[in-house]
Motif scaffolding. Sequence first.
Motif, PDB file in Angstrom:
ATOM      1  N   GLN A  75      -5.510 -30.457  -8.102  1.00  0.00           N
ATOM      2  CA  GLN A  75      -6.938 -30.693  -7.967  1.00  0.00           C
ATOM      3  C   GLN A  75      -7.303 -31.966  -8.736  1.00  0.00           C
ATOM      4  O   GLN A  75      -6.818 -33.038  -8.425  1.00  0.00           O
ATOM      5  CB  GLN A  75      -7.712 -29.460  -8.448  1.00  0.00           C
ATOM      6  CG  GLN A  75      -7.403 -28.229  -7.620  1.00  0.00           C
ATOM      7  CD  GLN A  75      -8.074 -26.990  -8.140  1.00  0.00           C
ATOM      8  OE1 GLN A  75      -8.599 -26.941  -9.247  1.00  0.00           O
ATOM      9  NE2 GLN A  75      -8.064 -25.947  -7.337  1.00  0.00           N
ATOM     10  N   ASN A  76      -8.133 -31.878  -9.768  1.00  0.00           N
ATOM     11  CA  ASN A  76      -8.532 -33.074 -10.522  1.00  0.00           C
ATOM     12  C   ASN A  76      -7.758 -33.218 -11.831  1.00  0.00           C
ATOM     13  O   ASN A  76      -8.082 -34.071 -12.647  1.00  0.00           O
ATOM     14  CB  ASN A  76     -10.035 -33.015 -10.831  1.00  0.00           C
ATOM     15  CG  ASN A  76     -10.867 -33.077  -9.570  1.00  0.00           C
ATOM     16  OD1 ASN A  76     -10.503 -33.751  -8.616  1.00  0.00           O
ATOM     17  ND2 ASN A  76     -11.982 -32.363  -9.558  1.00  0.00           N
ATOM     18  N   ARG A  77      -6.725 -32.402 -12.006  1.00  0.00           N
ATOM     19  CA  ARG A  77      -5.991 -32.413 -13.272  1.00  0.00           C
ATOM     20  C   ARG A  77      -4.655 -33.135 -13.099  1.00  0.00           C
ATOM     21  O   ARG A  77      -3.954 -32.928 -12.122  1.00  0.00           O
ATOM     22  CB  ARG A  77      -5.748 -30.985 -13.743  1.00  0.00           C
ATOM     23  CG  ARG A  77      -5.081 -30.914 -15.104  1.00  0.00           C
ATOM     24  CD  ARG A  77      -4.892 -29.484 -15.532  1.00  0.00           C
ATOM     25  NE  ARG A  77      -4.215 -29.406 -16.818  1.00  0.00           N
ATOM     26  CZ  ARG A  77      -3.829 -28.278 -17.391  1.00  0.00           C
ATOM     27  NH1 ARG A  77      -4.064 -27.125 -16.800  1.00  0.00           N
ATOM     28  NH2 ARG A  77      -3.219 -28.280 -18.551  1.00  0.00           N
ATOM     29  N   VAL A  78      -4.334 -33.977 -14.082  1.00  0.00           N
ATOM     30  CA  VAL A  78      -3.063 -34.711 -14.090  1.00  0.00           C
ATOM     31  C   VAL A  78      -2.273 -34.280 -15.318  1.00  0.00           C
ATOM     32  O   VAL A  78      -2.781 -34.319 -16.436  1.00  0.00           O
ATOM     33  CB  VAL A  78      -3.300 -36.236 -14.124  1.00  0.00           C
ATOM     34  CG1 VAL A  78      -1.987 -36.977 -14.294  1.00  0.00           C
ATOM     35  CG2 VAL A  78      -4.001 -36.692 -12.849  1.00  0.00           C
ATOM     36  N   SER A  79      -1.026 -33.846 -15.114  1.00  0.00           N
ATOM     37  CA  SER A  79      -0.171 -33.421 -16.225  1.00  0.00           C
ATOM     38  C   SER A  79       1.095 -34.270 -16.244  1.00  0.00           C
ATOM     39  O   SER A  79       1.715 -34.480 -15.201  1.00  0.00           O
ATOM     40  CB  SER A  79       0.216 -31.947 -16.068  1.00  0.00           C
ATOM     41  OG  SER A  79      -0.921 -31.121 -16.047  1.00  0.00           O
ATOM     42  N   VAL A  80       1.460 -34.754 -17.433  1.00  0.00           N
ATOM     43  CA  VAL A  80       2.716 -35.491 -17.602  1.00  0.00           C
ATOM     44  C   VAL A  80       3.799 -34.488 -17.960  1.00  0.00           C
ATOM     45  O   VAL A  80       3.743 -33.832 -19.003  1.00  0.00           O
ATOM     46  CB  VAL A  80       2.598 -36.564 -18.702  1.00  0.00           C
ATOM     47  CG1 VAL A  80       3.926 -37.293 -18.872  1.00  0.00           C
ATOM     48  CG2 VAL A  80       1.498 -37.551 -18.363  1.00  0.00           C
TER      49      VAL A  80
END
Length: 583
Positions: free
Chosen positions: A410-415
């Motif tokens: 969705q609108n979340r970015v995880s490294v």
Amino acid sequence: MAVTSNQMASSTADSSTFLMMPAYPFQEVKDLRKSGQIEDALTQGRQFMSQYPDDLHLKNEYAWVLYDKIKQIILQPPSEEKVLMDVHDRIKKLFYEYDKLKLEKPNLQFSLMIAQLLQRQPLPDFTPKMIQWMGIDSFREEDFQNNPSKESDKDYPSLVGRLAVAVGKLVAKNPTNYDHSILEFTLEFIDMTLSKAQVPDPIWLRYRMGQILIQLERFDEAQQHIEFVVKKKYHDYWSWQALAQCHRIKSPQLALATYVKAYRVASEKKFAVKVLEHIWQLAMNLREPILAKWAIKQNISIREMLGWRVLDSTTSHTASEWYLNTVIPENIEGILSQYEKKGESVVFEDQWYDGNFLEIFDFKTGKKMLKFAYKSETSSESTIVPVKRFPDGALFESGTPVRLLINREQNRVSVLALETRDDGERFDCLLSIHGVLDHHNTPKGLASVYISPTEYALLYYSKFKEVSQWLLGSPIALRCFSQKNKKKLITYQAEIGSFMETEWITRKEGKLKVREKGYGFVDDVFVPPNIVGDYSNGSWVVVVAKRNLKGKNDSKELGWSAINLLPISNGDHESGNPMMEKD
């Protein structure tokens, strides 16, 4: 009509029974229960239920007695395994008694009984079968909703959600204890929970579904659920181990690579000893002796370090001819890295991005965070990650080229993963933008770089030491990215560049025409009085100009405005002044 002696005797017996019957059987049971005499209430309730099986009030009260008895048993401290099995058998019989009451579904007593059952750890083995025979329709609508917490902003998970997690764990960990129908029912129950109940974090439900599907040899379905888990639990070896199990039958090579990935991400290698056994078994079957010998040596080393017994099935290989003749190369880390990349490629294909480390900073919660820029499909973007996730990142120099494994939801970015990039340059993934220095604000210790009427960059003297010496109108090469919905650009690299004429920036040579009020023009470029300065009317100059909006409301137009003037002379042309340089 005459009455016989037998009829009189029968009538007398019925009257006696009626006189002996309590006015309200349920009330007597309730009084015993309320006074804390649970065992007596249970005995009396059973007796009354055999006498008055259709009394609805009695059934309802007896259900409360069963609940209180289950609660009483649950609150008893855990005991030896044999006693524990007896306790679980007693609880099972109480649930069976409740089921025989045939009360209308759903009802509160059953929900409370399940809530008490969830207090028992480990969960009794009969639970999945009991839920199956009771039926999913035994749960109330409220049982599918989360419960608000008075102590914090987080809600308590729903009753059905907690039960599904517990049942899924029980069946997934002990699949041989249950027949095929229970495995299938557990899948249906979890699937229903995911679709109907409030489940803040579905990771564990998806994980248990994947494990059960593996047991049923439905590997393609299992893989879908386990890949979801891997994306959430990238750094947990057990998620990769489960994914390897999905591949083991249909693609042993991929399973081997995924087991290597599982071992490599394990934070404590002692937990992944079993993974090493899978690695050497598969490697031997696939005739990859280097990897097989490496896994055996690692297994023995970890067991000896921890004081664990080394299994005979392991040591038996160390005297074999293939083991003695196999040499582990010095570049084994590179070989393992190749396996690792292959293992993760199925899940994270095309999710590695080139990027740059930008800075380390303190977040508003006090956590130290790393900030990165990366080049997406359309633009340069930024993301942050806690230092504790990648402690080595705190040692990077600003601008260091890196590669980031990024998961988008969705609108979340995880490294998920981070590695340095040898083929890159500092800040090479930021936007490359050209502008001109148009203003110094010495009191505030900054200068601004004009790019267009809607874009500019601020350069702080504290960060860019040499900026305070740069002339107005100097061409500036920037490495930066733009903040969403803001005109300002965040700049990480700035240096004097060659002049680049754009739609918004120009440089002209011409005669300065000064007006009486002190301002002037060079062709169509407006020169404010402060820039005209000591120049006289008719002076030949070079003007560096920017395009600005002028006018009000809908009548705004673009016009040229001078940033700086320089006299035309041979000295200026030959001095190397950046204002005079042009591509």
